[in-house]
Motif scaffolding. Structure first.
Motif, PDB file in Angstrom:
ATOM      1  N   GLY A 109       0.788  -1.225   0.000  1.00 43.03           N
ATOM      2  CA  GLY A 109       0.000   0.000   0.000  1.00 43.03           C
ATOM      3  C   GLY A 109       0.823   1.279   0.000  1.00 43.03           C
ATOM      4  O   GLY A 109       0.264   2.368   0.114  1.00 43.03           O
ATOM      5  N   VAL A 110       2.138   1.158  -0.126  1.00 45.35           N
ATOM      6  CA  VAL A 110       3.015   2.335  -0.073  1.00 45.35           C
ATOM      7  C   VAL A 110       3.180   2.923  -1.476  1.00 45.35           C
ATOM      8  O   VAL A 110       3.462   2.202  -2.429  1.00 45.35           O
ATOM      9  N   ASP A 111       2.997   4.239  -1.586  1.00 44.32           N
ATOM     10  CA  ASP A 111       3.171   4.915  -2.876  1.00 44.32           C
ATOM     11  C   ASP A 111       4.638   5.193  -3.185  1.00 44.32           C
ATOM     12  O   ASP A 111       5.078   5.047  -4.318  1.00 44.32           O
ATOM     13  N   VAL A 112       5.378   5.656  -2.191  1.00 45.39           N
ATOM     14  CA  VAL A 112       6.776   6.052  -2.420  1.00 45.39           C
ATOM     15  C   VAL A 112       7.665   5.543  -1.288  1.00 45.39           C
ATOM     16  O   VAL A 112       7.347   5.736  -0.108  1.00 45.39           O
ATOM     17  N   ALA A 113       8.752   4.887  -1.667  1.00 45.43           N
ATOM     18  CA  ALA A 113       9.782   4.517  -0.700  1.00 45.43           C
ATOM     19  C   ALA A 113      10.958   5.473  -0.873  1.00 45.43           C
ATOM     20  O   ALA A 113      11.509   5.592  -1.966  1.00 45.43           O
ATOM     21  N   VAL A 114      11.318   6.161   0.201  1.00 44.44           N
ATOM     22  CA  VAL A 114      12.512   7.009   0.187  1.00 44.44           C
ATOM     23  C   VAL A 114      13.675   6.138   0.627  1.00 44.44           C
ATOM     24  O   VAL A 114      13.575   5.416   1.624  1.00 44.44           O
ATOM     25  N   THR A 115      14.762   6.193  -0.119  1.00 46.04           N
ATOM     26  CA  THR A 115      15.882   5.329   0.233  1.00 46.04           C
ATOM     27  C   THR A 115      17.205   6.017  -0.061  1.00 46.04           C
ATOM     28  O   THR A 115      17.285   6.861  -0.957  1.00 46.04           O
ATOM     29  N   PRO A 154      25.337  -3.853  -9.416  1.00 45.53           N
ATOM     30  CA  PRO A 154      24.246  -4.846  -9.306  1.00 45.53           C
ATOM     31  C   PRO A 154      23.500  -4.778  -7.980  1.00 45.53           C
ATOM     32  O   PRO A 154      22.282  -5.021  -7.952  1.00 45.53           O
ATOM     33  N   ASP A 155      24.189  -4.425  -6.899  1.00 45.73           N
ATOM     34  CA  ASP A 155      23.492  -4.360  -5.607  1.00 45.73           C
ATOM     35  C   ASP A 155      22.508  -3.186  -5.561  1.00 45.73           C
ATOM     36  O   ASP A 155      21.416  -3.306  -4.996  1.00 45.73           O
ATOM     37  N   ILE A 156      22.889  -2.048  -6.144  1.00 42.91           N
ATOM     38  CA  ILE A 156      21.948  -0.914  -6.184  1.00 42.91           C
ATOM     39  C   ILE A 156      20.748  -1.272  -7.058  1.00 42.91           C
ATOM     40  O   ILE A 156      19.595  -0.991  -6.722  1.00 42.91           O
ATOM     41  N   GLU A 157      21.044  -1.927  -8.184  1.00 46.04           N
ATOM     42  CA  GLU A 157      19.949  -2.305  -9.081  1.00 46.04           C
ATOM     43  C   GLU A 157      19.001  -3.299  -8.405  1.00 46.04           C
ATOM     44  O   GLU A 157      17.773  -3.172  -8.518  1.00 46.04           O
ATOM     45  N   ALA A 158      19.555  -4.247  -7.659  1.00 46.79           N
ATOM     46  CA  ALA A 158      18.711  -5.221  -6.952  1.00 46.79           C
ATOM     47  C   ALA A 158      17.869  -4.518  -5.882  1.00 46.79           C
ATOM     48  O   ALA A 158      16.692  -4.844  -5.686  1.00 46.79           O
ATOM     49  N   HIS A 159      18.475  -3.562  -5.208  1.00 48.26           N
ATOM     50  CA  HIS A 159      17.758  -2.781  -4.187  1.00 48.26           C
ATOM     51  C   HIS A 159      16.584  -2.028  -4.831  1.00 48.26           C
ATOM     52  O   HIS A 159      15.464  -2.021  -4.304  1.00 48.26           O
ATOM     53  N   ALA A 160      16.852  -1.437  -5.989  1.00 46.37           N
ATOM     54  CA  ALA A 160      15.796  -0.700  -6.692  1.00 46.37           C
ATOM     55  C   ALA A 160      14.716  -1.651  -7.211  1.00 46.37           C
ATOM     56  O   ALA A 160      13.518  -1.357  -7.107  1.00 46.37           O
ATOM     57  N   ASP A 161      15.135  -2.798  -7.737  1.00 46.06           N
ATOM     58  CA  ASP A 161      14.155  -3.796  -8.216  1.00 46.06           C
ATOM     59  C   ASP A 161      13.196  -4.193  -7.095  1.00 46.06           C
ATOM     60  O   ASP A 161      11.985  -4.313  -7.310  1.00 46.06           O
ATOM     61  N   ILE A 167      12.196  -2.548  -4.544  1.00 50.47           N
ATOM     62  CA  ILE A 167      11.207  -1.497  -4.244  1.00 50.47           C
ATOM     63  C   ILE A 167      10.200  -1.362  -5.384  1.00 50.47           C
ATOM     64  O   ILE A 167       8.988  -1.341  -5.172  1.00 50.47           O
ATOM     65  N   LEU A 168      10.722  -1.295  -6.612  1.00 48.82           N
ATOM     66  CA  LEU A 168       9.830  -1.042  -7.754  1.00 48.82           C
ATOM     67  C   LEU A 168       8.905  -2.228  -8.002  1.00 48.82           C
ATOM     68  O   LEU A 168       7.722  -2.044  -8.312  1.00 48.82           O
ATOM     69  N   GLN A 169       9.438  -3.418  -7.832  1.00 48.89           N
ATOM     70  CA  GLN A 169       8.589  -4.593  -8.092  1.00 48.89           C
ATOM     71  C   GLN A 169       7.525  -4.765  -7.010  1.00 48.89           C
ATOM     72  O   GLN A 169       6.505  -5.415  -7.228  1.00 48.89           O
ATOM     73  N   MET A 225      10.242   5.267  -6.250  1.00 50.14           N
ATOM     74  CA  MET A 225      11.468   5.491  -5.478  1.00 50.14           C
ATOM     75  C   MET A 225      11.853   6.951  -5.469  1.00 50.14           C
ATOM     76  O   MET A 225      11.885   7.601  -6.514  1.00 50.14           O
ATOM     77  N   LEU A 226      12.180   7.432  -4.289  1.00 52.74           N
ATOM     78  CA  LEU A 226      12.857   8.718  -4.140  1.00 52.74           C
ATOM     79  C   LEU A 226      14.200   8.395  -3.504  1.00 52.74           C
ATOM     80  O   LEU A 226      14.265   7.993  -2.342  1.00 52.74           O
ATOM     81  N   THR A 227      15.265   8.519  -4.292  1.00 51.53           N
ATOM     82  CA  THR A 227      16.576   8.048  -3.849  1.00 51.53           C
ATOM     83  C   THR A 227      17.490   9.215  -3.494  1.00 51.53           C
ATOM     84  O   THR A 227      17.613  10.173  -4.253  1.00 51.53           O
ATOM     85  N   LEU A 228      18.129   9.104  -2.345  1.00 48.61           N
ATOM     86  CA  LEU A 228      19.065  10.136  -1.887  1.00 48.61           C
ATOM     87  C   LEU A 228      20.485   9.599  -2.035  1.00 48.61           C
ATOM     88  O   LEU A 228      20.830   8.560  -1.458  1.00 48.61           O
TER      89      LEU A 228
END
Ligand SMILES: [Mn+2]
Length: 323
Positions: free
Chosen positions: A41-47, A111-118, A120-122, A127-130
């Motif tokens: 139910g989350v619209d945006v994950a800040v990470t 690859p670890d950043i991409e997996a982290h993003a996957d 969240i997005l999946q 994503m709002l990434t800092l």
């Protein structure tokens, strides 16, 4: 991997002992949002992505996520300006903590950043990434393109970040050429904003230099970016060095003559109504910052992007005064 990092929040088994993690990373929580890895139910994950091995000059932006979170707290109190609403009445937002990385094995970082993003997005969140240095945008774009197809990139920057590399190196000045060649950015729909560096080629991007924006104004610049993006999924990559060093001193490769923070904010707010799918805010280097100038500006552009998402989801703007 999914259980590593942010152990002060996430370690459940004991109150004793030390553990191994990036002590310079971890969540303070952006805008006082709940820290959570539950994205139902989350619209945006800040990470955060606390990584700066790819800088070419001054380092320090591995400390950016913590500084932006700390600076964000003063925006958490009042209704959002100029929107006049509380974005979190409409938009469900959590602080997801930081990507867990092993900077001493740099080949694992992309690859670890991409997996982290996957992850969240999946799960269905945006994503709002800092950041982190700007190189982190490459794996973030790969993950977004997997979900949305090629994105229209709106890049705030002093630099083009499309310089040639040898195909193996990983630095923060070449990743958008790589991304364009991979087809994960649709350069024909993309705009680079605030540039004041030279490259022989534009690779299909529209380039709005800082001098052009100073002469022609924000409205004209926003119009160009909007028309190019159309209804494509828009990914905003906001390198704080797009702003002038007077407004963003805390960054690794400052260049005079850039945008004022008000121009950057007006530009972000001008993207209202576009199909905004993701954003990163990168290159905040707290050791070079003063009075949190850069971190506050970074937190504010990120906050305003969240407000645009809230508005798109139905939050009603309340206008008082001449806006
Ligand atoms: Mn950049």
């Amino acid at each position: 991997m999914p259980d590593e990092g942010d152990q002060a929040f996430r370690r459940k088994d004991t109150t004793r002992g030390r553990w191994h993690e990036m002590t310079y990373g971890g969540a303070l929580s952006f805008l006082r949002r709940n820290y959570s890895r539950d994205l139902s139910g989350v619209d945006v994950a800040v990470t955060g992505v606390p990584y700066d091995n790819a800088v070419t000059f001054r380092p320090g932006c591995r400390l950016g996520p913590q500084a932006i979170r700390a600076a964000s707290v003063q925006l958490a109190e009042l209704k959002a300006f100029p929107f006049g609403f509380d974005p979190f009445e409409t938009l469900s937002v959590v602080d997801y903590g930081d990507a867990h990385l092993d900077p001493h094995h740099p080949e694992t970082v992309i690859p670890d950043i991409e997996a982290h993003a996957d992850e969240i997005l999946q799960a269905g969140a945006r994503m709002l990434t800092l950041g982190g240095d700007h190189s982190i945008a490459y794996p973030l774009l790969r993950a977004h393109a997997k979900k949305y197809g090629p994105v229209a990139l709106i890049q705030f920057d002093a630099h083009c970040d499309t310089w040639e590399d040898d195909g193996k190196q990983y630095d923060h000045g070449s990743m958008f050429l790589r991304a364009a060649r991979e087809g994960i950015i649709d350069t024909g729909k993309s705009t680079q904003v605030g540039l004041r560096s030279f490259n022989d080629q534009d690779f299909g991007f529209e380039i709005l230099t800082s001098p052009w924006i100073h002469r022609n104004g924000i409205d004209a610049a926003v119009k160009v970016a909007r028309e190019r993006a159309g209804d494509a999924p828009v990914y905003i990559s906001f390198d704080v060095d797009g702003m002038d060093p007077a407004f963003a001193p805390g960054t690794g490769t400052p260049v005079p003559g850039g945008l004022a923070s008000w121009q950057a904010l007006e530009f972000i707010r001008g993207l209202d109504g576009l199909n905004l799918v993701g954003m990163d805010v990168v290159e905040v280097s707290p050791p070079y910052d003063h009075s949190e100038i850069t971190a506050i500006a970074a937190a504010t552009v990120a906050h305003d992007w969240l407000c645009l998402l809230a508005k798109a989801k139905g939050a009603a703007v309340v206008e008082t005064g001449r806006l």
